[in-house]
Design a protein around this motif. Structure first.
Motif, mmCIF file in Angstrom:
data_model
loop_
_atom_site.group_PDB
_atom_site.id
_atom_site.type_symbol
_atom_site.label_atom_id
_atom_site.label_comp_id
_atom_site.label_asym_id
_atom_site.label_seq_id
_atom_site.Cartn_x
_atom_site.Cartn_y
_atom_site.Cartn_z
ATOM 1 N N THR A 115 0.896 -1.164 0.303
ATOM 2 C CA THR A 115 -0.015 0.343 0.528
ATOM 3 C C THR A 115 1.164 1.486 -0.259
ATOM 4 O O THR A 115 0.225 2.488 -0.308
ATOM 5 C CB THR A 115 -0.811 0.062 1.264
ATOM 6 N N VAL A 116 1.997 1.234 1.048
ATOM 7 C CA VAL A 116 2.901 2.175 1.064
ATOM 8 C C VAL A 116 3.393 2.934 -0.144
ATOM 9 O O VAL A 116 4.025 3.628 -0.251
ATOM 10 C CB VAL A 116 4.070 1.524 1.685
ATOM 11 N N ALA A 117 4.266 1.592 -0.939
ATOM 12 C CA ALA A 117 4.632 1.814 -2.045
ATOM 13 C C ALA A 117 4.037 2.197 -3.734
ATOM 14 O O ALA A 117 4.152 3.068 -4.210
ATOM 15 C CB ALA A 117 4.908 0.398 -2.769
ATOM 16 N N ASP A 118 2.642 1.425 -3.459
ATOM 17 C CA ASP A 118 2.050 2.324 -4.302
ATOM 18 C C ASP A 118 1.189 3.864 -4.132
ATOM 19 O O ASP A 118 1.730 4.759 -5.422
ATOM 20 C CB ASP A 118 0.228 1.597 -4.322
ATOM 21 N N TYR A 119 1.389 3.807 -2.704
ATOM 22 C CA TYR A 119 0.380 5.556 -2.652
ATOM 23 C C TYR A 119 1.773 6.164 -3.367
ATOM 24 O O TYR A 119 1.858 7.689 -3.515
ATOM 25 C CB TYR A 119 0.723 5.504 -0.681
ATOM 26 N N TYR A 120 3.184 5.900 -2.990
ATOM 27 C CA TYR A 120 4.542 6.727 -3.081
ATOM 28 C C TYR A 120 5.376 6.507 -4.571
ATOM 29 O O TYR A 120 5.936 6.968 -4.651
ATOM 30 C CB TYR A 120 5.817 6.337 -1.638
ATOM 31 N N LYS A 121 4.065 5.549 -4.734
ATOM 32 C CA LYS A 121 5.387 4.985 -5.816
ATOM 33 C C LYS A 121 6.568 4.610 -6.452
ATOM 34 O O LYS A 121 7.125 5.641 -7.203
ATOM 35 C CB LYS A 121 4.679 6.736 -7.956
ATOM 36 N N ILE A 122 6.644 3.432 -5.927
ATOM 37 C CA ILE A 122 8.166 2.883 -6.108
ATOM 38 C C ILE A 122 7.650 2.162 -5.632
ATOM 39 O O ILE A 122 6.530 1.406 -5.948
ATOM 40 C CB ILE A 122 8.776 3.718 -4.291
ATOM 41 N N LYS A 123 8.717 0.596 -6.143
ATOM 42 C CA LYS A 123 8.416 -0.536 -6.206
ATOM 43 C C LYS A 123 8.293 -1.318 -5.197
ATOM 44 O O LYS A 123 8.519 -0.810 -3.934
ATOM 45 C CB LYS A 123 9.376 -1.120 -6.944
ATOM 46 N N VAL A 124 7.572 -2.251 -4.929
ATOM 47 C CA VAL A 124 7.576 -2.806 -3.535
ATOM 48 C C VAL A 124 8.537 -3.493 -3.516
ATOM 49 O O VAL A 124 9.533 -3.719 -1.968
ATOM 50 C CB VAL A 124 5.875 -3.734 -3.216
ATOM 51 N N ALA A 125 9.783 -3.808 -3.726
ATOM 52 C CA ALA A 125 10.499 -4.843 -4.238
ATOM 53 C C ALA A 125 11.869 -3.357 -2.955
ATOM 54 O O ALA A 125 12.974 -3.668 -2.444
ATOM 55 C CB ALA A 125 12.099 -4.624 -5.532
ATOM 56 N N ASP A 126 11.400 -2.098 -3.104
ATOM 57 C CA ASP A 126 12.472 -1.198 -3.061
ATOM 58 C C ASP A 126 12.290 -0.752 -1.291
ATOM 59 O O ASP A 126 12.927 -0.911 -0.051
ATOM 60 C CB ASP A 126 11.954 0.329 -3.179
ATOM 61 N N MET A 127 10.882 -2.049 -0.557
ATOM 62 C CA MET A 127 11.372 -1.325 0.368
ATOM 63 C C MET A 127 11.749 -2.801 0.978
ATOM 64 O O MET A 127 12.011 -2.329 2.672
ATOM 65 C CB MET A 127 9.279 -2.312 0.693
ATOM 66 N N GLU A 171 -3.293 4.766 7.213
ATOM 67 C CA GLU A 171 -4.130 4.059 7.597
ATOM 68 C C GLU A 171 -5.741 3.470 7.763
ATOM 69 O O GLU A 171 -6.589 2.616 7.567
ATOM 70 C CB GLU A 171 -4.438 4.592 9.114
ATOM 71 N N GLN A 172 -6.168 4.689 7.218
ATOM 72 C CA GLN A 172 -7.249 4.124 6.427
ATOM 73 C C GLN A 172 -7.704 3.481 4.983
ATOM 74 O O GLN A 172 -8.808 2.266 5.263
ATOM 75 C CB GLN A 172 -8.179 5.442 6.314
ATOM 76 N N THR A 173 -6.711 4.156 4.645
ATOM 77 C CA THR A 173 -7.030 2.179 3.094
ATOM 78 C C THR A 173 -6.523 1.163 3.722
ATOM 79 O O THR A 173 -7.225 -0.126 3.196
ATOM 80 C CB THR A 173 -5.815 2.657 2.506
#
Ligand code: ADP
Ligand code: MG
Length: 466
Positions: A381-393, A461-463
């Motif tokens: 969700t956070v990756a989507d929101y900030y438009k980065i790749k999940v892998a970057d997590m 948080e709501q999402t």
């Protein structure tokens, strides 16, 4: 709230849109902040919902509301309405004067009297101590979480001006800081009815300083503050970046201590954790006694529920109190909310309070808690929101555009899951738990300061909670 919404100003549906927004803000903002800035607002919603105009009492408030709250209000309206709503701020017309003061020019509802009104005989209630008489030591339940703070506060109320001056009380939202400082004031007044006591929220102090500045009434301002026996000042973290206010507060502080008047302060953090407050003030804050209030432990939550139910004339069975206390853990304000729901549900359905009834009354709340939020879900969700790749997590990349969303995700993982710091670190590409701790502290600190970040976190948080 009624006076804030004169009928006829907004159409029915528009009215409820605005009301929903206000209700939401009431939940999200600290009570004092809400009461000072949001509650007095009057809104007019265009028939086609294309525009919401908010009327504010005066220029100062207008600037403040614009700077502090518009993006948040606009965001909420959009969320509630489903589409962006144009938001406009305007000075309230003179006509529907909110209160019946003689000089409406720059009158701020709810604030202290005009200088001219300070004379005792003008209105005996003018030197308002702003104490809420309902908040006393009697109805403040004691537990491990607040024992120290409560004892120190009691001591101060009993023998002000001596030990523990200033008394600095800190802790998270809804843990009873405001209640405790009112209790000090009420007790002192009960013992010494003539004492000059003032409760003031830091934001209100800021606004008093600005007014004194605008009207060149610093003498009255000083006289008023410097003459107190007991100053209770709530949420001093709001002094951040307010240089002029800090200077005035410093002066008042020194004057009061010199004449052995007592000062009790609250804040959401310990003195050295305060940001953007002058070092000389911070060191003054820390020069008396600094005590924390922690979130209440289970037994304390149970006791609070039973006490509060009793104050409402209802006996809550212990097993029900335990059930609720186990499920509502964050703070006392939320406990109160849960209790209100249960009492209303019981009265409305004319049923005895039982675990079953509590479970039904709190269904929404319990559902939210039961819905498991996974760290993976947060990362995505956070990756989507900030438009980065999940892998970057999990990656080792360090540019801010990636590191920051990663820290936000760590913060949310700590906040929304039961995972420990090492477990979270592991799920973020095998990072050390101190890295996670750093992220959690950083984001939660910044959240207090940055409206925009706070709003983004809110959306996330709501999402996640669905
Ligand atoms: P804070 O200022 O720390 O955000 P408040 O003082 O506003 O918290 O407390 C939130 C609510 O919980 C208030 O209604 C207060 O009366 C109540 N409350 C907090 N702590 C206790 C306690 N120990 N016993 C009874 N009520 C409490
Ligand atoms: Mg408070």
């Amino acid at each position: 709230m009624s006076e804030g919404h004169p009928s006829g100003l907004a159409s029915g549906a528009g009215d409820s849109l605005w009301q929903a927004c206000v209700d939401q803000l009431a939940q999200e903002l600290p009570e004092q902040q809400f009461n000072t800035w949001i509650k007095p607002l009057v809104a007019q919603v265009a028939d086609d919902f294309s525009k919401v105009t908010i009327f504010v009492a005066n220029r100062f408030k207008l600037d403040w509301v614009r700077a502090q709250y518009t993006s948040r209000i606009a965001g909420l309206l959009e969320k509630l309405y489903g589409q962006p709503v144009q938001l406009e701020l305007a000075l309230a017309p003179r006509e529907p004067v909110v209160r019946t003061y003689a000089s409406p020019a720059v009158q701020e509802p709810g604030l202290a009297a005009e200088p001219g009104e300070m004379a005792e005989d003008a209105s005996p209630a003018v030197f308002k101590n702003r104490l809420n008489t309902a908040l006393t030591f009697d109805n403040l339940v004691e537990g491990t979480a607040n024992r120290m703070a409560r004892a120190a506060a009691m001591h101060v109320a009993g023998t002000p001006g001596q030990l523990y001056n200033p008394l600095f009380i800190y802790g998270g939202v809804g843990l009873g800081k405001t209640h405790l400082v009112h209790a000090v004031g009420n007790k002192l007044l009960a013992d010494r009815p003539g004492a000059k006591v003032l409760y003031i929220h830091a934001e209100q102090f800021v606004s008093d300083v600005v007014k004194a500045y605008q009207r060149k009434t610093f003498d009255e301002f000083k006289e008023r503050y410097h003459s107190l026996d007991l100053l209770l000042i709530d949420d001093v973290q709001f002094f951040a970046n307010k240089d002029r206010t800090q200077e005035e507060f410093f002066n008042a502080f020194e004057a009061l201590l010199a004449k052995k008047s007592h000062i009790v302060m609250t804040s959401d953090t310990y003195p050295k954790g305060l940001t953007d407050i002058h070092e000389r003030l911070v060191s003054r804050f820390d020069s008396g006694l600094t005590v924390a209030i922690e979130p209440p432990e289970l037994e304390m939550r149970v006791a609070i529920l039973i006490n509060k139910a009793r104050a409402e004339g209802t006996e809550m069975p212990e097993e029900v109190a335990f059930f609720v206390a186990k499920n509502v853990r964050s703070n006392v304000r939320e406990l109160e909310g849960a209790l209100r729901k249960i009492l209303a549900y019981s009265r409305f359905n004319q049923k005895e309070i039982s675990i079953l009834l509590a479970r039904e009354a709190l269904r929404d709340l319990l559902q939210i808690q039961n819905r498991q939020i996974s760290v993976e879900n947060i990362q995505k969700t956070v990756a989507d929101y900030y438009k980065i790749k999940v892998a970057d997590m999990y990656s080792k990349k360090r540019p801010a555009s990636i590191a920051r969303p990663r820290q936000i995700a760590m913060y949310l993982a700590k906040e929304l899951t039961q995972k420990s710091l090492p477990e979270i670190g592991e799920l973020f590409g095998g990072r050390d738990h101190t890295t996670v701790l750093h992220a959690v502290r950083k984001i939660s600190g910044e959240r207090q300061q940055l409206t925009e970040l706070n709003q983004q976190l809110h959306v996330l948080e709501q999402t996640l909670k669905g």
